[in-house]
Design a protein around this motif. Structure first.
Motif, mmCIF file in Angstrom:
data_model
loop_
_atom_site.group_PDB
_atom_site.id
_atom_site.type_symbol
_atom_site.label_atom_id
_atom_site.label_comp_id
_atom_site.label_asym_id
_atom_site.label_seq_id
_atom_site.Cartn_x
_atom_site.Cartn_y
_atom_site.Cartn_z
ATOM 1 N N PRO A 104 0.735 -1.291 0.014
ATOM 2 C CA PRO A 104 0.029 0.016 -0.022
ATOM 3 C C PRO A 104 0.865 1.235 -0.054
ATOM 4 N N ALA A 105 1.872 1.094 0.781
ATOM 5 C CA ALA A 105 2.836 2.454 0.737
ATOM 6 C C ALA A 105 3.329 2.853 -0.617
ATOM 7 N N GLN A 106 3.351 1.895 -1.404
ATOM 8 C CA GLN A 106 4.065 2.238 -2.782
ATOM 9 C C GLN A 106 2.923 2.545 -3.997
ATOM 10 N N PHE A 107 1.815 2.756 -3.525
ATOM 11 C CA PHE A 107 0.828 3.370 -4.413
ATOM 12 C C PHE A 107 0.911 4.667 -4.677
ATOM 13 N N PRO A 108 1.082 5.382 -5.859
ATOM 14 C CA PRO A 108 1.418 6.671 -5.901
ATOM 15 C C PRO A 108 0.240 7.364 -5.310
ATOM 16 N N ILE A 164 -17.032 -1.855 -2.969
ATOM 17 C CA ILE A 164 -16.770 -0.444 -2.958
ATOM 18 C C ILE A 164 -17.298 0.405 -4.276
ATOM 19 N N MET A 165 -18.009 1.594 -4.045
ATOM 20 C CA MET A 165 -18.496 2.223 -5.266
ATOM 21 C C MET A 165 -18.007 3.552 -5.429
ATOM 22 N N ALA A 166 -17.730 4.113 -6.491
ATOM 23 C CA ALA A 166 -17.241 5.380 -6.763
ATOM 24 C C ALA A 166 -18.302 6.441 -7.321
ATOM 25 N N GLY A 200 -9.868 9.816 -13.477
ATOM 26 C CA GLY A 200 -9.181 9.360 -12.188
ATOM 27 C C GLY A 200 -9.926 8.468 -11.391
ATOM 28 N N ILE A 201 -11.034 7.827 -11.758
ATOM 29 C CA ILE A 201 -11.922 7.285 -10.912
ATOM 30 C C ILE A 201 -11.342 5.834 -10.782
ATOM 31 N N GLY A 202 -10.724 5.307 -11.544
ATOM 32 C CA GLY A 202 -10.119 3.926 -11.280
ATOM 33 C C GLY A 202 -8.936 4.106 -10.049
ATOM 34 N N SER A 203 -8.130 5.150 -10.340
ATOM 35 C CA SER A 203 -7.081 5.347 -9.172
ATOM 36 C C SER A 203 -7.767 5.512 -7.862
ATOM 37 N N ARG A 204 -8.587 6.280 -7.846
ATOM 38 C CA ARG A 204 -9.091 6.629 -6.633
ATOM 39 C C ARG A 204 -9.700 5.392 -6.017
ATOM 40 N N LEU A 205 -10.379 4.494 -6.905
ATOM 41 C CA LEU A 205 -10.685 3.346 -6.203
ATOM 42 C C LEU A 205 -9.666 2.599 -5.502
ATOM 43 N N VAL A 209 -8.659 1.496 -1.548
ATOM 44 C CA VAL A 209 -8.482 0.262 -1.317
ATOM 45 C C VAL A 209 -6.878 0.032 -0.535
ATOM 46 N N THR A 210 -6.001 0.728 -0.975
ATOM 47 C CA THR A 210 -4.708 0.677 -0.436
ATOM 48 C C THR A 210 -4.799 1.426 0.973
ATOM 49 N N GLU A 211 -5.508 2.401 1.336
ATOM 50 C CA GLU A 211 -5.654 3.082 2.288
ATOM 51 C C GLU A 211 -6.480 2.037 3.466
#
Length: 252
Positions: A104-108, A164-166, A200-205, A209-211
């Motif tokens: 998770p810490a490696q996700f930009p 999870i939903m955006a 940017g929705i896919g990245s936010r999803l 998850v990583t958070e």
């Protein structure tokens, strides 16, 4: 943790038969889902062994009215030319999957966009989630979309599956399922409505998850011949291996 392999990937289905060569997965709850009804080879078959497995699975599926056969081959092994030729001339579609992981810490860092909201699927918004999924699944036919609704309902009751939903400006725009295991959280069914792509929705999803699962290794499987895998590479996911798959759909 131990090295991540395809064995860490969640499989929706029940092992109904197993021998030294393969495991047979069957999912009577959704017979039309090819990824839940297949043979998974433990070791690479000869052409004769493949034909025998093909006949076994075809006869088994006919008893349930299923019109396909599907095989997964051992990870990180490419089929021989002989087998590829047979599959091609027999009407199979053959491709390969790629396995990725990230800590998770490696996700930009994803730039904040107030137009995008991401949250868990709950009783309150579940019907909205089902409608979004149904609209996306209709591209595979109404029968498949109807069966997926039942699957989403089963998943909603499964504490090991997180939905999870955006939303984009309050409109349902995308979703992802997360399969929870001991040390991993697997991203599955990451979808963004075509009308909301490239925002940017896919990245936010994925960031969500990583958070939310920062104590786990995030894993996913990508189509080796599709473009999303390039996105995962840019996002610092680590490539871990490949796995060939093949399927044939019979007309009668």
């Amino acid at each position: 943790m131990k090295q991540i392999t395809f064995d860490h990937i969640y499989t929706l289905g029940h092992v109904v038969y197993e021998n030294n060569q393969y495991r047979h997965f069957h999912y009577p709850e959704m017979l039309i889902r090819y990824d839940s009804n297949f043979l998974d080879f433990k070791k690479f078959p000869s052409l004769l062994e493949l034909k025998e497995a093909e006949n076994y699975l075809r006869l088994f599926h006919l008893k349930y009215g299923q019109k396909h056969v599907k095989f997964y081959f051992p990870a990180n092994e490419k089929p021989t030319v002989e087998i590829l030729d047979y599959l091609h001339h027999s009407g199979y579609e053959t491709g390969y999957l790629e396995l990725y992981s990230i800590e998770p810490a490696q996700f930009p860092i994803v730039e904040y966009n107030p137009d995008i909201e991401v949250d868990y699927v709950t009783e309150k918004n579940f019907e909205t989630f089902l409608k979004l999924q149904y609209e996306q699944d209709l591209q595979f036919g109404s029968e498949f979309a109807d069966e997926k609704v039942k699957l989403h309902k089963r998943n909603f009751r499964d504490e090991m599956v997180i939905q999870i939903m955006a939303f984009y400006k309050g409109i349902p725009a995308g979703s992802v399922d997360v399969m929870i295991a001991g040390e991993t959280a697997e991203i599955d069914n990451l979808n963004v409505n075509e009308s909301f792509q490239r925002k940017g929705i896919g990245s936010r999803l994925q960031q969500f998850v990583t958070e939310e699962f920062s104590d786990k290794t995030i894993i996913l499987v990508a189509d080796g011949e599709d473009t999303p895998k390039e996105m995962y590479r840019r996002q610092n996911y680590q490539y871990l291996g490949f796995k060939y798959e093949t399927q044939k759909i019979y007309k009668d």
